[in-house]
Write an enzyme that holds these catalytic residues in place. Structure first.
Site, PDB file in Angstrom:
ATOM      1  N   ARG A 206      37.823  41.134  79.227  1.00  0.00           N
ATOM      2  CA  ARG A 206      38.248  40.159  78.230  1.00  0.00           C
ATOM      3  C   ARG A 206      38.119  40.789  76.845  1.00  0.00           C
ATOM      4  NH1 ARG A 206      40.502  37.900  81.631  1.00  0.00           N
ATOM      5  NH2 ARG A 206      40.246  35.768  82.396  1.00  0.00           N
ATOM      6  N   HIS A 254      47.644  42.657  78.861  1.00  0.00           N
ATOM      7  CA  HIS A 254      46.877  41.782  79.754  1.00  0.00           C
ATOM      8  C   HIS A 254      47.597  41.615  81.099  1.00  0.00           C
ATOM      9  CE1 HIS A 254      43.780  38.276  80.030  1.00  0.00           C
ATOM     10  NE2 HIS A 254      44.035  38.802  81.232  1.00  0.00           N
TER      11      HIS A 254
END
Ligand code: NAP
Ligand code: GLV
Length: 291
Positions: A206, A254
């Site tokens: 993250r 991502h």
């Protein structure tokens, strides 16, 4: 769901719809504050492995089990990403690119994988599978988790007290931790300083794990030679972000690994069937740990 579990009355969310009576909800980027409208929820299925975004909504009902995504395609995709990027950093591909850009046949050496140490932060579903693949490729692999682990051919470290020892030899550092209050900002100046000089960093977990300015400073000083980032504090990464033009910093949008809809639908429909039969759910998030 229509193909895999047609018996389930699957309804995509339509803004303004009456949400009472819905027993199961599948969510990823759920509208903040939506949960109190779902008065009859029995379980929430997160469509990804990381539940930090869902847990950040204070209206998420406490008493309803939250199940995170564990499915073979998601694991496989992450193993592929970690192997791909570890090999990229192991072979220092940027040196080859530089030679090619000036049409130069430049000798280029690199250590054998057994002389290269890769450290994996997080030895859960994804970290363990990635570490096993790196072992298969002959790398020296070490891993760090919260609780003690024993994984074949992986030197395991755990807890804050063993973090320094874990970092000391990690020439390529891979982050596969969940984002929790304990791990937010863990990839920071103090941590980079404990890696061998010239190390590489791969963050596929993250954006909140990384203190972006600290990485820029560590790369500018040469403490960190190169990095691959798949995740960012702000996504999409703004067009004017300095990372786009930082040398030897590689960006992916991502997509290190993506939940496979077919495999996820199969997994969730089996979980619902088990739950309806009075059996427990798998992969339920421990709200106190945050993952
Ligand atoms: P997981 O199975 O829950 O594993 C988490 C691991 O992190 C465990 O080994 C856990 O230790 C360790 N950990 C947690 N808190 C820690 C702490 N404070 N100190 C040290 N170790 C700690 O999670 P996963 O399925 O492997 O997924 C990991 C993360 O990857 C997800 O949360 C998500 O954010 C990210 N992800 C990213 C993508 C992408 O495309 N970029 C895709 C999927 C997932 P214990 O084993 O001791 O509990
Ligand atoms: C993706 O980021 C996931 O958490 O599955």
């Amino acid at each position: 769901f229509a193909e895999i579990a047609p018996e389930i009355d699957f309804r995509p969310h339509v803004p303004g719809a009456d949400l009472a009576g819905i027993p199961y909800c599948l969510a990823w980027k759920a509208t903040r504050g939506i949960w109190p409208a779902m008065t009859d929820l029995k379980a929430i299925f997160c469509l990804g492995a990381g539940v930090d975004r869902l847990l950040a909504d204070p209206t998420l009902p406490q008493g309803v089990p939250l199940v995170r995504m564990v499915e073979p395609a998601l694991t496989r995709g992450m193993v592929e990403y970690v192997l791909w990027q570890s090999l990229f950093h192991h072979r220092k591909v940027w040196e080859l690119e530089a030679a090619q850009s000036c049409a130069t046949w430049r000798p280029h050496t690199y250590p054998a994988p057994w002389d290269r140490t890769i450290g994996v932060m997080g030895l859960g579903e994804l970290g363990t599978a990635a570490a096993a693949k790196l072992v298969e490729f002959g790398f020296k692999v070490r891993g760090w988790s919260r609780s003690p682990k024993s994984i074949e051919k992986v030197e395991c470290f755990h807890g804050p007290e063993q973090l320094t020892a874990f970092l000391a030899k990690s020439e390529i550092l891979v982050c596969l931790l969940p984002l929790t209050p304990e791990t937010r900002g863990i990839l920071n100046a103090a941590l980079f300083a404990q890696l061998p000089r010239g190390a590489s960093v791969i963050n596929a977990a993250r954006g909140g794990h990384l203190v972006e300015a600290d990485l820029s400073a560590a790369m500018a000083s040469g403490q960190i030679t190169a990095a691959t980032l798949d995740v960012f504090e702000t996504e999409p990464l703004p067009a004017d972000h300095t990372f786009w033009s930082t040398e030897r910093l590689y960006i992916t949008p991502h997509n290190a690994s993506i939940t496979d809809p077919r495999s996820a639908a199969w997994r969730i429909s089996r979980q619902i069937a088990k739950f309806e039969a009075g059996e427990g759910l798998d992969d339920v998030v421990d709200r106190t740990r945050g993952y």
